[in-house]
Motif scaffolding. Structure first.
Motif, mmCIF file in Angstrom:
data_model
loop_
_atom_site.group_PDB
_atom_site.id
_atom_site.type_symbol
_atom_site.label_atom_id
_atom_site.label_comp_id
_atom_site.label_asym_id
_atom_site.label_seq_id
_atom_site.Cartn_x
_atom_site.Cartn_y
_atom_site.Cartn_z
ATOM 1 N N THR A 279 -4.365 48.106 -2.317
ATOM 2 C CA THR A 279 -3.012 48.654 -2.430
ATOM 3 C C THR A 279 -2.987 49.743 -3.502
ATOM 4 O O THR A 279 -2.051 49.859 -4.293
ATOM 5 N N LYS B 246 1.641 16.679 -13.614
ATOM 6 C CA LYS B 246 1.291 18.032 -13.200
ATOM 7 C C LYS B 246 2.363 19.039 -13.521
ATOM 8 O O LYS B 246 2.127 20.213 -13.602
ATOM 9 N N ILE C 158 2.577 13.584 -10.162
ATOM 10 C CA ILE C 158 3.469 14.748 -10.192
ATOM 11 C C ILE C 158 4.024 14.942 -11.601
ATOM 12 O O ILE C 158 4.076 16.031 -12.112
ATOM 13 N N TYR D 81 0.798 -1.220 0.000
ATOM 14 C CA TYR D 81 0.000 0.000 0.000
ATOM 15 C C TYR D 81 0.833 1.273 0.000
ATOM 16 O O TYR D 81 0.606 2.157 -0.824
ATOM 17 N N PRO D 82 1.836 1.340 0.904
ATOM 18 C CA PRO D 82 2.665 2.547 0.839
ATOM 19 C C PRO D 82 3.323 2.745 -0.532
ATOM 20 O O PRO D 82 3.384 3.847 -1.037
ATOM 21 N N ARG E 70 0.840 4.009 -3.074
ATOM 22 C CA ARG E 70 0.560 5.421 -2.843
ATOM 23 C C ARG E 70 1.687 6.270 -3.431
ATOM 24 O O ARG E 70 1.462 7.287 -4.058
ATOM 25 N N ARG E 71 2.913 5.790 -3.200
ATOM 26 C CA ARG E 71 4.060 6.526 -3.705
ATOM 27 C C ARG E 71 4.074 6.565 -5.222
ATOM 28 O O ARG E 71 4.297 7.599 -5.829
ATOM 29 N N ARG F 187 3.920 9.830 -7.609
ATOM 30 C CA ARG F 187 4.961 10.092 -8.590
ATOM 31 C C ARG F 187 4.354 10.313 -9.963
ATOM 32 O O ARG F 187 4.684 11.253 -10.656
ATOM 33 N N LEU G 233 -0.216 43.985 -6.257
ATOM 34 C CA LEU G 233 0.906 43.421 -5.519
ATOM 35 C C LEU G 233 0.795 41.920 -5.372
ATOM 36 O O LEU G 233 1.779 41.204 -5.364
ATOM 37 N N THR G 234 -0.401 41.495 -5.206
ATOM 38 C CA THR G 234 -0.597 40.063 -5.017
ATOM 39 C C THR G 234 -1.282 39.511 -6.254
ATOM 40 O O THR G 234 -2.354 39.986 -6.613
ATOM 41 N N GLU H 268 -6.953 2.160 -6.054
ATOM 42 C CA GLU H 268 -7.556 3.094 -5.118
ATOM 43 C C GLU H 268 -6.915 4.459 -5.217
ATOM 44 O O GLU H 268 -7.435 5.420 -4.679
ATOM 45 N N GLU I 31 10.909 5.985 -7.328
ATOM 46 C CA GLU I 31 11.601 7.256 -7.104
ATOM 47 C C GLU I 31 12.103 7.871 -8.415
ATOM 48 O O GLU I 31 12.139 9.076 -8.559
ATOM 49 N N VAL J 126 -2.333 48.955 -7.267
ATOM 50 C CA VAL J 126 -1.127 48.252 -7.695
ATOM 51 C C VAL J 126 -1.322 46.752 -7.436
ATOM 52 O O VAL J 126 -1.586 46.365 -6.305
#
Ligand SMILES: Nc1ncnc2c1ncn2[C@@H]1O[C@H](COP(=O)(O)OP(=O)(O)OP(=O)(O)O)[C@@H](O)[C@H]1O
Ligand SMILES: [Mg+2]
Lengths: 455, 281
Positions: free
Chosen positions: A269, A250, A247, A235-236, A239-240, A244, A274-275, A314, A452, A272
């Motif tokens: 502001t 994305k 990512i 399972y771990p 998930r990894r 991966r 700024l954000t 899953e 990895e 302006v």
């Protein structure tokens, strides 16, 4: 334990060396950390010493069992023939029925109780020595377990532990007994190793006794018990793997500018901006297609990969899973979320149409797959092929595989065979590998490493 | 000096209701004595976060927490210039430009805050595995020399090294370099004997016999191959539930009814009910 400095240094060096030999990657800096730890803990506290070594040198749970075994050899709890052992051995009852009575008592209690290990040691002293060869005695576990026969105590213990038999209480009691019997067996084995080490040196026994850590157990050679432990790693990993792959998809998508929110924010502001506000990136929908060899030559591997597939199911919004031997069928339905995975694997052989003649035929499988499931692989699909690329000298259908790989966003092939055996006999590893990048995947460590590299 | 010995760790953590075994006591002691960060790794709900909190509470230290997540960056972990305030200052008074990179405009984030703290501090870097790999590089740098260089302000060195606890669920492998830098503690599900004691510490109103039964039952559940094994936190919830129901006897029917507290997946509940022979609902 002696705290004589010279002997402590020797012991430390020998122990660290043995850990490295057993595959633990202990760096020089970590070796020094351990040495520094030894200077601040009470060396007479054996469990503290053990944990001090573990904290500084063992950075993966898979390495802990081998570590404990070696620690027990290098820092034995007792030394035969010294007063301590003579006293405890003398304190145990001498008659077998009494000994079994005592064992039953211990097995119903807490295996961490020091009396538990003391008893195991005394029993090895009493029953564990047999003639290994003419004129040569050695130490073994089996005569101890045969004499005391803990399994035949179960019924008696259940009666003692339960008001009435049956139901959940019995299950719980049985589980407790199974656990303590296992602990007893291990305690006996450990004392046997200790005695052998005393007689013929610690290095030799250390080398033969340490099993490879679970993440290095070969998929194709896993024992049943190891397979069960491997399942827990799934399972771990899934998930990894899922993270991966998503990512990768994305990357570079930061979200577009949210113009209205940016302008509105700029009002505070003096106009302006700024954000800047970005729209959240659209949720990615990684899609995965798994093609999994379910033939007997890779049965432990495919057992594992089916579990992996199931776990991946899953994690991904869209997964389609296919299994094959010499033809291919979709098994996505069997692996619906919420299904029981062991059931699903059992049903697979009965319900899925994956066998015609029974000998793996990758070429036919790829042709059949392309024909029956033409839309399975699309531009957003990661295609994962799991198998040994051994095709019983059939036509490879490279062109078809090339086309499938071309349609996919990414394609990967994981092969459970050692690289040295690729291309021997009926293996088509290099040919298939030239179309879909092939990775050696013999154990959990390699699978994790593959995951990895997807980053 | 954080702790004098592993035994002292055990005692002081117990005083704040955190029960340490040999592994926990020794590594918590060593992290303080050797001044090295402690990496606690293990499944969800086995007390990783709680461990850091307990160390802070037991020693009266301040707790600073950096919660990791995907996308966490330096600006959130370390420090950031208050860009907005700087620009407003530039617009407002036209002389004072040179001091816009001063303390006044610095937004302190957890890592900087911990390095600059002049009181005893426990720095909890929680769920490190959730952060991107680049963050590990940053952590590695800071955990090597406990200093931070801010180009405009110079190098800030910790006067008092914080006690650092990193946690990870191992959803991915942390880098070898980071692991080498840390002491490692694998926190796993406890033995039933220890879990019983944890229950009694966390839920003092629970009768000892129920605590014992609960702990053994949960251990049995964990031995089944479930998707998600019950955590200590869930065992504790289970105990609270039973108390709230006013029940002091644990029977099969009650276990069947309340199984949802410890098993969150439907398939796990079905599997457990089947394997343990519980009455189906
Ligand atoms: N050794 C312990 N002594 C006392 N209580 C404990 C112990 N270990 C765990 N607990 C209990 O378990 C609960 C959950 O622990 P915590 O939230 O720290 O888990 P975690 O490992 O950080 O989980 P996650 O990975 O989900 O963040 C704690 O609040 C506490 O009630
Ligand atoms: Mg936590």
């Amino acid at each position: 334990m002696t705290t004589n400095t010279a002997s402590l240094v020797d012991r430390h060096v020998g122990f660290v060396h043995a850990l490295r030999e057993a595959g633990l990657p202990v760096s020089p800096a970590e070796g020094l950390d351990a040495a520094r730890a030894l200077m601040v803990v009470d060396l007479a506290e054996r469990e503290t010493l053990r944990e001090a070594y573990a904290a500084t040198l063992v950075k993966r749970p898979a390495h802990r069992p081998g570590f404990d075994l070696l620690f027990d050899l290098w820092f034995p709890p007792v030394i035969s023939g010294t007063e301590g052992t003579a006293v405890t051995e003398g304190a145990e009852p001498r008659e077998l029925p009494e000994l079994r009575e005592r064992l039953a008592e211990l097995l119903m209690g807490d295996p961490a109780d020091p009396a538990f290990r003391e008893f195991a040691r005394a029993m090895v002293g009493r029953f564990g020595q047999v003639q290994a060869a003419p004129g040569r005695q050695s130490w073994f576990s089996f005569p101890v377990l045969r004499a005391l026969s803990p399994e035949t105590l179960v019924a008696r213990m259940l009666t003692a532990m339960l008001d009435e038999r049956g139901g959940l209480p019995e299950k719980v009691a049985r589980w407790h007994i199974a656990r303590t019997i296992e602990a007893f067996t291990e305690a006996v084995a450990s004392d046997v190793r200790r005695r052998i080490a005393e007689e013929s040196g610690v290095e030799k026994i250390a080398r033969s006794a340490v099993r490879p850590p679970i993440d290095q157990v070969d998929f194709l050679r896993a024992t049943r018990e190891e397979l069960a432990r491997l399942r827990r790693e799934v399972y771990p990993l899934a998930r990894r793997l899922a993270t991966r792959l998503s990512i990768r998809q994305k990357r570079g998508r930061r979200g577009r500018l949210d113009f209205r929110r940016t302008v509105r924010a700029s009002l505070s502001t003096g106009g302006v901006p700024l954000t800047t506000h970005l729209r959240p990136p659209r949720p990615h929908r990684p899609e995965l297609v798994v093609l999994c060899d379910a033939s007997d030559s890779v049965s432990t591997f495919s057992h594992f990969t089916l579990l992996l597939t199931f776990a991946l199911r899953e994690q991904f919004t869209k997964v389609r899973a296919f299994a094959f031997v010499d033809t291919v069928d979709e098994i996505t339905g069997l692996f619906a979320p919420g299904a029981d995975v062991l059931d699903a694997i059992a049903r697979l052989t009965e319900e899925a149409d994956i066998v015609r003649f029974g000998r793996t035929d990758y070429g036919h499988v790829f042709e059949r797959f392309a024909e029956r499931f033409p839309d399975a692989v699309g531009p957003r699909t990661s295609l994962l092929i799991l198998g040994d690329a051994r095709s019983n000298y059939q036509v490879p259908a490279l062109g078809t595989l090339k086309r499938l790989a071309g349609q996919a966003r990414h394609a990967y092939w994981l092969n459970p065979e050692p690289r040295a055996q690729w291309d021997t006999g009926d293996s088509l590893a290099t040919s298939y590998g030239s179309v879909v990048p092939m990775h050696e995947c013999r154990n959990v460590a390699q699978l994790a490493a593959f995951v990895e590299t997807l980053a | 000096m954080w702790f004098a010995s592993p035994d002292e760790v055990r005692g002081r953590l117990a005083a704040v209701d955190y029960l340490a075994d040999d592994g926990i006591a020794t590594s918590v002691f060593l992290a303080g004595a050797l001044g090295k960060p402690l990496l606690a790794e293990g499944p969800a709900g086995v007390g990783k976060t709680q461990l850091a909190k307990a160390v802070a509470e037991a020693t009266g230290a301040r707790l600073i927490r950096l919660q990791c997540y995907e996308g966490l960056d330096e600006a959130r972990a370390l420090y950031e210039w208050n860009y907005k305030k700087q620009l407003l200052r530039i617009q407002a008074d036209d002389g004072a430009w040179d001091d816009i990179f001063s303390e006044e405009f610095l937004l302190e984030r957890p890592l900087l805050k911990a390095i600059r703290s002049d009181e005893p501090t426990v720095l909890l870097i929680d769920e490190t595995d959730k952060a991107d790999v680049e963050v590990e590089g940053l952590l590695l740098e800071i955990l090597s020399d406990y200093q931070i260089t801010i180009p405009e302000l110079g190098t800030i060195t910790a006067e008092r090294r914080p006690y650092v606890v990193l946690t990870s669920n191992a959803t991915r492998e942390l880098s070898e370099a980071l692991k080498r830098r840390c002491l490692y503690l694998h926190l796993d599900y406890p033995t039933p004997e220890r879990e019983r004691d944890i229950l009694l510490a966390q839920v003092p109103a629970l009768p000892a016999s129920i605590a014992d039964q609960l702990a053994r039952t949960v251990a049995t559940l964990r031995a089944l191959e479930l998707k998600k094994s019950p955590s200590i936190a869930e065992t504790v919830d289970w105990a609270h539930t039973l108390l709230a129901l006013g029940r002091t006897e644990l029977d099969e029917a009650l276990i069947g009814e309340t199984l949802g507290v410890v098993l969150k997946h439907n398939s796990d509940q079905v599997r457990a009910a089947k394997e343990l022979g519980l009455p189906s609902r």
